[in-house]
Design a protein around this motif. Structure first.
Motif, mmCIF file in Angstrom:
data_model
loop_
_atom_site.group_PDB
_atom_site.id
_atom_site.type_symbol
_atom_site.label_atom_id
_atom_site.label_comp_id
_atom_site.label_asym_id
_atom_site.label_seq_id
_atom_site.Cartn_x
_atom_site.Cartn_y
_atom_site.Cartn_z
ATOM 1 N N LEU A 153 23.547 40.222 18.601
ATOM 2 C CA LEU A 153 22.481 41.233 18.622
ATOM 3 C C LEU A 153 23.106 42.624 18.598
ATOM 4 O O LEU A 153 24.106 42.875 19.261
ATOM 5 N N THR A 154 22.462 43.522 17.844
ATOM 6 C CA THR A 154 23.000 44.881 17.716
ATOM 7 C C THR A 154 22.109 45.893 18.427
ATOM 8 O O THR A 154 20.958 45.592 18.787
ATOM 9 N N LEU A 155 22.658 47.092 18.541
ATOM 10 C CA LEU A 155 21.873 48.204 19.071
ATOM 11 C C LEU A 155 20.631 48.414 18.197
ATOM 12 O O LEU A 155 19.575 48.790 18.698
ATOM 13 N N GLY A 156 20.743 48.123 16.884
ATOM 14 C CA GLY A 156 19.608 48.247 15.966
ATOM 15 C C GLY A 156 18.482 47.299 16.342
ATOM 16 O O GLY A 156 17.322 47.707 16.460
ATOM 17 N N SER A 157 18.817 46.018 16.568
ATOM 18 C CA SER A 157 17.738 45.075 16.930
ATOM 19 C C SER A 157 17.185 45.399 18.318
ATOM 20 O O SER A 157 16.005 45.166 18.596
ATOM 21 N N TYR A 158 18.019 45.956 19.188
ATOM 22 C CA TYR A 158 17.516 46.343 20.522
ATOM 23 C C TYR A 158 16.507 47.496 20.397
ATOM 24 O O TYR A 158 15.389 47.410 20.890
ATOM 25 N N ILE A 159 16.916 48.550 19.670
ATOM 26 C CA ILE A 159 16.043 49.737 19.584
ATOM 27 C C ILE A 159 14.819 49.464 18.703
ATOM 28 O O ILE A 159 13.700 49.839 19.042
ATOM 29 N N LEU B 5 27.320 46.305 19.212
ATOM 30 C CA LEU B 5 26.760 45.037 19.676
ATOM 31 C C LEU B 5 26.322 45.134 21.132
ATOM 32 O O LEU B 5 26.940 45.852 21.924
ATOM 33 N N LEU B 6 25.269 44.405 21.458
ATOM 34 C CA LEU B 6 24.774 44.407 22.843
ATOM 35 C C LEU B 6 25.869 43.993 23.829
ATOM 36 O O LEU B 6 25.890 44.432 24.960
ATOM 37 N N MET B 7 26.776 43.135 23.362
ATOM 38 C CA MET B 7 27.804 42.613 24.259
ATOM 39 C C MET B 7 29.139 43.357 24.136
ATOM 40 O O MET B 7 30.138 42.916 24.707
ATOM 41 N N GLU C 225 28.223 57.648 25.675
ATOM 42 C CA GLU C 225 27.989 57.448 27.118
ATOM 43 C C GLU C 225 26.549 56.997 27.402
ATOM 44 O O GLU C 225 26.320 56.127 28.245
ATOM 45 N N ALA C 226 25.600 57.585 26.664
ATOM 46 C CA ALA C 226 24.191 57.196 26.873
ATOM 47 C C ALA C 226 23.989 55.726 26.475
ATOM 48 O O ALA C 226 23.245 54.980 27.130
ATOM 49 N N VAL C 227 24.676 55.307 25.407
ATOM 50 C CA VAL C 227 24.548 53.911 24.958
ATOM 51 C C VAL C 227 25.218 52.978 25.978
ATOM 52 O O VAL C 227 24.656 51.926 26.337
ATOM 53 N N VAL C 228 26.371 53.371 26.482
ATOM 54 C CA VAL C 228 27.049 52.556 27.500
ATOM 55 C C VAL C 228 26.125 52.383 28.710
ATOM 56 O O VAL C 228 25.945 51.269 29.227
ATOM 57 N N GLU C 229 25.486 53.468 29.114
ATOM 58 C CA GLU C 229 24.591 53.400 30.274
ATOM 59 C C GLU C 229 23.402 52.459 30.021
ATOM 60 O O GLU C 229 22.953 51.757 30.919
ATOM 61 N N THR C 230 22.936 52.439 28.767
ATOM 62 C CA THR C 230 21.806 51.561 28.420
ATOM 63 C C THR C 230 22.266 50.104 28.318
ATOM 64 O O THR C 230 21.596 49.192 28.830
ATOM 65 N N LEU C 231 23.383 49.879 27.622
ATOM 66 C CA LEU C 231 23.770 48.494 27.307
ATOM 67 C C LEU C 231 24.567 47.777 28.398
ATOM 68 O O LEU C 231 24.522 46.550 28.491
ATOM 69 N N CYS C 232 25.285 48.548 29.207
ATOM 70 C CA CYS C 232 26.157 47.889 30.186
ATOM 71 C C CYS C 232 25.431 46.959 31.154
ATOM 72 O O CYS C 232 25.841 45.811 31.347
ATOM 73 N N ILE D 134 22.725 45.442 30.649
ATOM 74 C CA ILE D 134 22.224 44.299 29.859
ATOM 75 C C ILE D 134 23.347 43.284 29.674
ATOM 76 O O ILE D 134 23.173 42.081 29.885
ATOM 77 N N ARG D 135 24.515 43.799 29.324
ATOM 78 C CA ARG D 135 25.671 42.921 29.102
ATOM 79 C C ARG D 135 26.009 42.150 30.376
ATOM 80 O O ARG D 135 26.182 40.932 30.353
#
Ligand code: TYM
Length: 333
Positions: free
Chosen positions: A19-25, A210-212, A279-286, A288-289
């Motif tokens: 899963l990618t940041l694209g499918s998440y957003i 990637l989400l992971m 950093e904003a993406v890390v804060e969002t995805l971390c 979740i991972r």
């Protein structure tokens, strides 16, 4: 779960890649907000995943990982029906019926088919061609009112509406005609290393987040993101595709508007901006991972969710299929 008559939602993602940041957003982030107002069905679209050559053991593993990621993204299995498409045979059964009400001319117009066929010229299989019919069956079998997807799936929802309208025109009101639900911001997240093409699961390069991905990998992907030579953080989807894409990602992750983002980074270089987006993406995805990794250790829990989801989905799907079989005249004693 309260199954009182709420309008219904169906959506899904193919477990063909990470899963990618694209499918998440573009998709999952919006799904999470909907369960108060809708009865929500979200599937792991494994039947759709085999239109490309794949490794069976990887598909099996990814399906479970994707379920863990759905839950980690905030899809509460108590409030949403989470299920595996192939566990509900009615999808494939309805797809056959619908294929007899779908014109080849309609399928010939599908841009995703043309695009995929050009990328896998050695494997232009019939499943790739009839893919939109199966997708129509996925949606119509649940009598879904709304289909939350990213921009690239809009044409598939439109053909689904056409097929349903044709069927209803012959047999009466059998299917609910679904509406697409496409987010205003983030319906098409672009690749970080090629802002002309969509961020996709199949991309091998560093353009897909990637989400992971670990925080280090995420930061390095944003550091290398393609921008332009103007050095001003300004939204212009036509002429500044890379920066506009990064602004979209930052906006979705922080809740800030484009104007706020432009003000925040006025006079600052792209290096500072790209670091802030990372950093904003890390804060969002971390989180979740971490949650997905935790859930994956509890296979029994995930299997239980699949069993419950299969039961609920099969019940609704079975009702629609019986109605359809009756309408088209299949004999039942
Ligand atoms: P799939 O697996 O390619 O993508 C899953 C969802 O993520 C969205 N998406 C994106 N959104 C924004 N930017 C991106 N870069 C991006 N990449 C992916 C997609 O639009 C999609 O919503 N055919 C579907 C799966 C499917 C389905 C369905 C969806 C099968 N049956 C029934 C809805 C209803 C697909 O291939 O999505």
């Amino acid at each position: 779960m309260d199954h009182a008559k709420k309008p219904r939602i169906l959506s899904g993602i193919k477990p063909t890649g990470e899963l990618t940041l694209g499918s998440y957003i573009g998709a999952i982030k919006n799904w999470v907000k909907l369960y108060d107002d809708y009865e929500c069905f979200y599937m792991l679209a494994d039947l759709h995943a085999i239109t490309v050559r794949h490794d069976p053991s990887v598909l099996r593993k990814r399906t479970l990982e994707q379920l863990a990621q759905y839950i980690a993204c905030g899809l509460d299995p108590e409030k949403n029906v989470l299920f595996i498409q192939s566990r509900v045979p009615a999808h494939a059964e309805l797809a056959w019926v619908l294929s007899c009400y779908t014109m080849m001319g309609e399928l010939n117009r599908m841009t995703q088919f043309k695009d995929k066929a050009s990328k896998q010229s050695d494997n232009i299989n019939a499943g790739l061609y009839t893919y939109p019919v199966l997708m129509a069956a996925d949606i119509l079998i649940y009598q879904a009112d709304l289909v939350p997807v990213g921009d690239d799936q809009k044409q598939h929802v439109e053909i689904c509406r056409d097929i349903a309208g044709r069927f209803n025109g012959i047999y009466g009101d059998v299917f609910t005609i679904p509406e697409p639900y496409i987010p205003e911001v983030g319906a098409r997240i672009m690749s970080l290393d090629d802002p002309e093409s969509k961020m996709s699961k199949s991309e091998e390069s560093g353009g897909s987040v990637l989400l992971m991905d670990t925080p280090e990998i995420i930061m390095s992907k944003f550091k290398r993101a393609v921008t332009d030579s103007e050095a001003s953080v300004r939204y212009d989807a036509e002429n500044k595709k890379g920066i506009s894409n990064l602004m979209t990602v930052y906006s979705v992750c922080t809740g800030k508007s484009f104007i706020e983002i432009e003000n925040e980074f006025e006079g600052k270089g792209y290096g500072i901006f790209k670091k802030a987006v990372g950093e904003a993406v890390v804060e969002t995805l971390c989180p979740i991972r971490e949650e997905a990794l935790r859930l994956l250790k509890d296979k029994a829990y995930l299997d239980e969710i699949i069993a419950k989801g299969t039961e609920r989905a099969s019940y609704i799907a079975g009702r629609t299929l019986s109605k359809v079989y009756k309408k088209v005249g299949f004999y039942r004693a």
